[in-house]
Design a protein around this motif. Structure first.
Motif, PDB file in Angstrom:
ATOM      1  N   PHE A 164       0.946  -1.238  -0.008  1.00  0.00           N
ATOM      2  CA  PHE A 164      -0.023   0.072  -0.134  1.00  0.00           C
ATOM      3  C   PHE A 164       0.845   1.231  -0.211  1.00  0.00           C
ATOM      4  O   PHE A 164       2.097   1.040   0.154  1.00  0.00           O
ATOM      5  N   ARG A 165       0.340   2.323  -0.239  1.00  0.00           N
ATOM      6  CA  ARG A 165       1.051   3.488  -0.074  1.00  0.00           C
ATOM      7  C   ARG A 165       1.740   3.832   1.367  1.00  0.00           C
ATOM      8  O   ARG A 165       0.553   3.764   2.332  1.00  0.00           O
ATOM      9  N   THR A 166       2.821   3.689   1.502  1.00  0.00           N
ATOM     10  CA  THR A 166       3.690   3.835   2.777  1.00  0.00           C
ATOM     11  C   THR A 166       3.194   2.898   3.742  1.00  0.00           C
ATOM     12  O   THR A 166       3.194   3.005   4.971  1.00  0.00           O
ATOM     13  N   SER A 167       2.600   1.528   3.264  1.00  0.00           N
ATOM     14  CA  SER A 167       2.375   0.552   4.197  1.00  0.00           C
ATOM     15  C   SER A 167       2.239  -0.744   3.621  1.00  0.00           C
ATOM     16  O   SER A 167       2.704  -0.954   2.402  1.00  0.00           O
ATOM     17  N   VAL A 168       1.919  -1.707   4.228  1.00  0.00           N
ATOM     18  CA  VAL A 168       1.842  -3.174   3.771  1.00  0.00           C
ATOM     19  C   VAL A 168       0.369  -3.727   4.280  1.00  0.00           C
ATOM     20  O   VAL A 168      -0.195  -2.886   5.255  1.00  0.00           O
ATOM     21  N   GLY A 169       0.079  -5.005   3.823  1.00  0.00           N
ATOM     22  CA  GLY A 169      -1.268  -5.558   4.230  1.00  0.00           C
ATOM     23  C   GLY A 169      -1.029  -6.131   5.424  1.00  0.00           C
ATOM     24  O   GLY A 169       0.114  -6.369   6.041  1.00  0.00           O
ATOM     25  N   ARG A 170      -2.288  -6.561   6.116  1.00  0.00           N
ATOM     26  CA  ARG A 170      -2.081  -7.045   7.445  1.00  0.00           C
ATOM     27  C   ARG A 170      -1.536  -8.315   7.327  1.00  0.00           C
ATOM     28  O   ARG A 170      -2.045  -9.098   6.168  1.00  0.00           O
ATOM     29  N   THR A 171      -1.028  -8.887   8.482  1.00  0.00           N
ATOM     30  CA  THR A 171      -0.628 -10.141   8.458  1.00  0.00           C
ATOM     31  C   THR A 171      -1.106 -10.913   9.612  1.00  0.00           C
ATOM     32  O   THR A 171      -0.656 -11.924   9.797  1.00  0.00           O
ATOM     33  N   ASP A 172      -2.145 -10.527  10.238  1.00  0.00           N
ATOM     34  CA  ASP A 172      -2.719 -11.133  11.388  1.00  0.00           C
ATOM     35  C   ASP A 172      -3.964 -12.025  11.082  1.00  0.00           C
ATOM     36  O   ASP A 172      -4.371 -12.545  11.841  1.00  0.00           O
ATOM     37  N   PHE A 173      -4.149 -12.206   9.769  1.00  0.00           N
ATOM     38  CA  PHE A 173      -5.090 -13.250   9.325  1.00  0.00           C
ATOM     39  C   PHE A 173      -4.513 -14.592   9.048  1.00  0.00           C
ATOM     40  O   PHE A 173      -3.509 -14.979   8.923  1.00  0.00           O
ATOM     41  N   PRO A 174      -5.380 -15.661   8.827  1.00  0.00           N
ATOM     42  CA  PRO A 174      -4.939 -17.043   8.631  1.00  0.00           C
ATOM     43  C   PRO A 174      -3.821 -17.021   7.525  1.00  0.00           C
ATOM     44  O   PRO A 174      -4.036 -16.412   6.485  1.00  0.00           O
ATOM     45  N   THR A 175      -2.658 -17.655   7.578  1.00  0.00           N
ATOM     46  CA  THR A 175      -1.733 -17.841   6.663  1.00  0.00           C
ATOM     47  C   THR A 175      -0.862 -16.519   6.584  1.00  0.00           C
ATOM     48  O   THR A 175       0.140 -16.473   5.485  1.00  0.00           O
ATOM     49  N   GLY A 176      -0.999 -15.523   7.223  1.00  0.00           N
ATOM     50  CA  GLY A 176      -0.309 -14.378   6.976  1.00  0.00           C
ATOM     51  C   GLY A 176       1.146 -14.454   7.656  1.00  0.00           C
ATOM     52  O   GLY A 176       1.429 -15.117   8.737  1.00  0.00           O
ATOM     53  N   SER A 177       2.052 -13.689   7.411  1.00  0.00           N
ATOM     54  CA  SER A 177       3.510 -13.620   7.951  1.00  0.00           C
ATOM     55  C   SER A 177       3.857 -12.400   7.816  1.00  0.00           C
ATOM     56  O   SER A 177       4.187 -11.917   6.488  1.00  0.00           O
ATOM     57  N   MET A 178       4.300 -11.499   8.939  1.00  0.00           N
ATOM     58  CA  MET A 178       4.970 -10.165   8.749  1.00  0.00           C
ATOM     59  C   MET A 178       6.264 -10.348   8.089  1.00  0.00           C
ATOM     60  O   MET A 178       6.733  -9.575   7.094  1.00  0.00           O
ATOM     61  N   SER A 179       7.130 -11.342   8.356  1.00  0.00           N
ATOM     62  CA  SER A 179       8.610 -11.547   7.796  1.00  0.00           C
ATOM     63  C   SER A 179       8.493 -11.629   6.313  1.00  0.00           C
ATOM     64  O   SER A 179       9.293 -11.116   5.430  1.00  0.00           O
ATOM     65  N   GLN A 180       7.269 -12.720   5.682  1.00  0.00           N
ATOM     66  CA  GLN A 180       7.278 -12.583   4.521  1.00  0.00           C
ATOM     67  C   GLN A 180       6.730 -11.473   3.620  1.00  0.00           C
ATOM     68  O   GLN A 180       7.397 -11.548   2.524  1.00  0.00           O
ATOM     69  N   ILE A 181       5.937 -10.931   4.353  1.00  0.00           N
ATOM     70  CA  ILE A 181       5.398  -9.641   3.449  1.00  0.00           C
ATOM     71  C   ILE A 181       6.598  -8.645   3.441  1.00  0.00           C
ATOM     72  O   ILE A 181       6.402  -7.795   2.384  1.00  0.00           O
ATOM     73  N   VAL A 182       7.391  -8.422   4.488  1.00  0.00           N
ATOM     74  CA  VAL A 182       8.452  -7.475   4.303  1.00  0.00           C
ATOM     75  C   VAL A 182       9.139  -7.850   3.381  1.00  0.00           C
ATOM     76  O   VAL A 182       9.848  -7.170   2.430  1.00  0.00           O
ATOM     77  N   ARG A 183       9.669  -9.269   3.020  1.00  0.00           N
ATOM     78  CA  ARG A 183      10.605  -9.819   2.067  1.00  0.00           C
ATOM     79  C   ARG A 183       9.915  -9.534   0.722  1.00  0.00           C
ATOM     80  O   ARG A 183      10.545  -9.341  -0.214  1.00  0.00           O
ATOM     81  N   SER A 184       8.701  -9.605   0.591  1.00  0.00           N
ATOM     82  CA  SER A 184       7.844  -9.422  -0.708  1.00  0.00           C
ATOM     83  C   SER A 184       8.007  -7.999  -0.929  1.00  0.00           C
ATOM     84  O   SER A 184       8.167  -7.736  -2.199  1.00  0.00           O
ATOM     85  N   VAL A 185       7.641  -7.201  -0.036  1.00  0.00           N
ATOM     86  CA  VAL A 185       7.836  -5.844  -0.525  1.00  0.00           C
ATOM     87  C   VAL A 185       9.271  -5.534  -0.780  1.00  0.00           C
ATOM     88  O   VAL A 185       9.309  -4.623  -1.904  1.00  0.00           O
ATOM     89  N   GLN A 186      10.429  -5.797  -0.097  1.00  0.00           N
ATOM     90  CA  GLN A 186      11.690  -5.394  -0.585  1.00  0.00           C
ATOM     91  C   GLN A 186      11.875  -5.899  -1.829  1.00  0.00           C
ATOM     92  O   GLN A 186      12.442  -5.334  -2.870  1.00  0.00           O
TER      93      GLN A 186
END
Length: 219
Positions: A164-186
């Motif tokens: 998102f603009r200056t953000s990322v999607g939520r990761t607290d839903f089933p199958t979510g992962s904060m470390s993965q989304i940070v890697r994806s955005v990187q």
């Protein structure tokens, strides 16, 4: 990068609709040369989508899903029934989220929703649909099988709920992962051109260069 409301980019004309209970962006991508059209994340309200497709003079060639949450897939089955032969595409690791009402969160909002994709896509696969060359980029984190769609010739990325603009999607839903989304955005910000315009699943558009500079998850 304010090129959204019906603005033409070469052979592409792109329009957006905000649909459903959580204000999801559904994108209609028209090839002005052929009249073929892509529907990205048909969130809800199939009738409104059909009316907008007709107003654009488009013939749907495919439905592209960035991920399987209910607020991105609500109109899929109605649109497939109406536009005979139009297939639905999603990431190959998203099958369970699409089909399981607990994972796609539909049971929390209303009746359980289960969708089957006609075609499951691999990471880095390149498609040609509606005359556009589309690269599939696997971007887990918001869900385990989420993908982004990159149209290099048009300089456009459909990022779903990954970036998102200056953000990322939520990761607290089933199958979510904060470390993965940070890697994806990187990965996105390191591998796509800075002038790529990013069309997210919610809120306003941005660019890769803007996110490289201002997204706090990249610091």
């Amino acid at each position: 990068y304010h090129r959204l409301k019906g603005e033409a980019m070469g052979k592409m004309k792109l329009e957006s609709m905000v649909l459903g209970p959580v204000q999801t962006n559904c994108y209609l991508v028209l090839n002005r040369e052929s009249g073929e059209l892509l529907i990205v994340d048909p969130a809800d309200d199939a009738l409104r989508i059909r009316e907008r497709v007709a107003a654009m003079g488009g013939r749907p060639a495919a439905i592209l899903l960035t991920h399987g949450h209910f607020d991105h897939i609500g109109a899929v089955d109605d649109l497939r029934a109406y536009f005979k032969g139009v297939q639905c595409y999603a990431g190959e690791k998203e099958e369970e989220v699409l089909e399981n009402g607990s994972y796609n969160l539909s049971v929390s909002w209303a009746a359980a929703l289960s969708i089957r994709a006609d075609r499951l896509l691999r990471d880095k696969e390149t498609l040609t649909l509606a005359g556009f060359k589309i690269k599939v980029i696997e971007t887990p984190g918001h869900t385990k099988g989420g993908v982004c769609y990159y149209l290099s010739e048009e300089g456009v990325l459909f990022s779903g709920d990954t970036l998102f603009r200056t953000s990322v999607g939520r990761t607290d839903f089933p199958t979510g992962s904060m470390s993965q989304i940070v890697r994806s955005v990187q990965y996105l910000t390191e591998n796509l051109p800075g002038d790529t315009v990013v069309y997210p699943g919610h809120q306003e558009i941005t660019t890769i260069a803007y996110e490289q500079r201002f997204n706090p998850y990249l610091s």
